[in-house]
Write an enzyme that holds these catalytic residues in place. Structure first.
Site, PDB file in Angstrom:
ATOM      1  N   CYS A 108       0.467  -1.077   0.065  1.00 30.19           N
ATOM      2  CA  CYS A 108      -0.053  -0.144  -0.201  1.00 30.19           C
ATOM      3  C   CYS A 108       0.894   0.981  -0.200  1.00 30.19           C
ATOM      4  CB  CYS A 108      -0.763  -0.012   1.522  1.00 30.19           C
ATOM      5  SG  CYS A 108      -2.157  -1.340   1.106  1.00 30.19           S
ATOM      6  N   ASP A 133       2.761   2.499   2.261  1.00 28.37           N
ATOM      7  CA  ASP A 133       3.334   2.988   3.314  1.00 28.37           C
ATOM      8  C   ASP A 133       4.313   1.620   4.553  1.00 28.37           C
ATOM      9  OD1 ASP A 133       4.358   5.640   3.178  1.00 28.37           O
ATOM     10  OD2 ASP A 133       2.377   5.665   2.998  1.00 28.37           O
ATOM     11  N   CYS A 163       0.356  10.160   6.983  1.00 25.32           N
ATOM     12  CA  CYS A 163       1.629  10.033   7.536  1.00 25.32           C
ATOM     13  C   CYS A 163       2.070   9.981   9.418  1.00 25.32           C
ATOM     14  CB  CYS A 163       2.672  10.312   6.851  1.00 25.32           C
ATOM     15  SG  CYS A 163       3.257  10.258   4.880  1.00 25.32           S
TER      16      CYS A 163
END
Length: 283
Positions: free
Chosen positions: A35, A37, A105
């Site tokens: 995906c 990350d 993130c």
């Protein structure tokens, strides 16, 4: 090009605490290379429950690297209780902000921390991926992740959901489902607020408190401790003070104080009353 702050650039170009940690006693891993990350967080926690060292390995963009680097810096020297209070907003704020499209993130850092601490404390790690239906096939985002992001970050649009979870950022086929989930969550929040306004808070009676404490101890706390060879006995309940005795591997354990405050007391405060205190009998 994304608009990055000086701190984001600094932590991307000069990341702190990169690599594995051989003597780590808490590890949290989230994300997937498929995906785009992935993050693995290593922590070394002292017997007193203080994070002495933190390192990371990540695969991702500049924001992912910077968020992971800042997370390790924020964690060093903190107690487990202090670390549990860290959120993705703290990570983003320390960096001076992240582009809204990159907020996921910072969320990944929070989830890795939660997984590491849960494993260390013998708790069940939050199920960020397999909970509920698979909503976004492009990025492998499940319903539970989406609902959690909406609640914790007060999201109000599908665009914001994409910023925080990546869901809907690919083919776009799931956007109608994302809107439905958003509408459901906002409806629940509105209903909970209205209900709270109509129903005045009432403290538990002694009998209600005893029943609830006993139930939580038997159904949640003891089974969790028994998985690692430990156990706990309910000795007495004096008002809002719960006296217990640690058994098995928990008795004499160097982190028994952490077990009592960060697991037993925390669960009772969440599920019974917010001001309950747990103490070890005879101490």
């Amino acid at each position: 090009m994304w608009e990055y702050t000086d701190k984001v650039r600094d932590h991307f170009l000069n990341p702190r605490n990169v690599g594995s940690l051989d003597d780590a006693n808490a590890v949290g891993e989230v994300g997937s290379l498929a995906c785009g990350d992935a993050l693995k967080l290593y922590l070394k926690i002292s017997d007193a429950g203080v994070i002495e060292d933190a390192r990371f390995q990540t695969f991702g963009c500049a924001s992912a690297i910077a968020s992971s680097s800042v997370l390790t810096e924020l964690l060093k020297g903190k107690t487990i209780g202090e670390a549990k209070k860290l959120t993705n907003k703290d990570i983003a704020d320390y960096l001076g902000g992240l582009p809204k499209e990159k907020m996921h993130c910072s969320v990944m850092g929070q989830e890795a921390l939660e997984a590491a601490l849960a494993g260390y404390l013998g708790e069940k790690a939050p199920e960020h991926e397999p909970e509920g239906e698979l909503v976004c096939k492009c990025f492998g985002v499940y319903e539970g992740q989406i609902r959690r992001a909406i609640r914790e970050n007060a999201l109000t649009s599908v665009e914001e959901i994409t910023d925080f979870t990546k869901a809907g950022g690919g083919c776009g086929d799931c956007q109608e489902r994302l809107q439905a989930i958003l509408d459901e969550e906002r409806g629940r929040q509105a209903g909970a607020t209205a209900g709270a306004a109509k129903t005045p808070a009432r403290g538990l009676t002694n009998l209600e408190r005893v029943k609830r404490v006993t139930q939580v101890m038997d159904e949640e706390i003891r089974p969790s401790l028994k998985k690692d060879g430990g156990d706990i006995e309910l000795v007495e309940i004096e008002g809002k003070t719960v006296l217990v005795a640690l058994r098995g591997a928990c008795h004499g354990c160097p982190v028994s104080n952490v077990t009592l405050t960060e697991f037993v007391q925390k669960r009772l405060r969440e599920l019974v009353e917010p001001d309950i205190t747990v103490k070890e009998a005879g101490k």
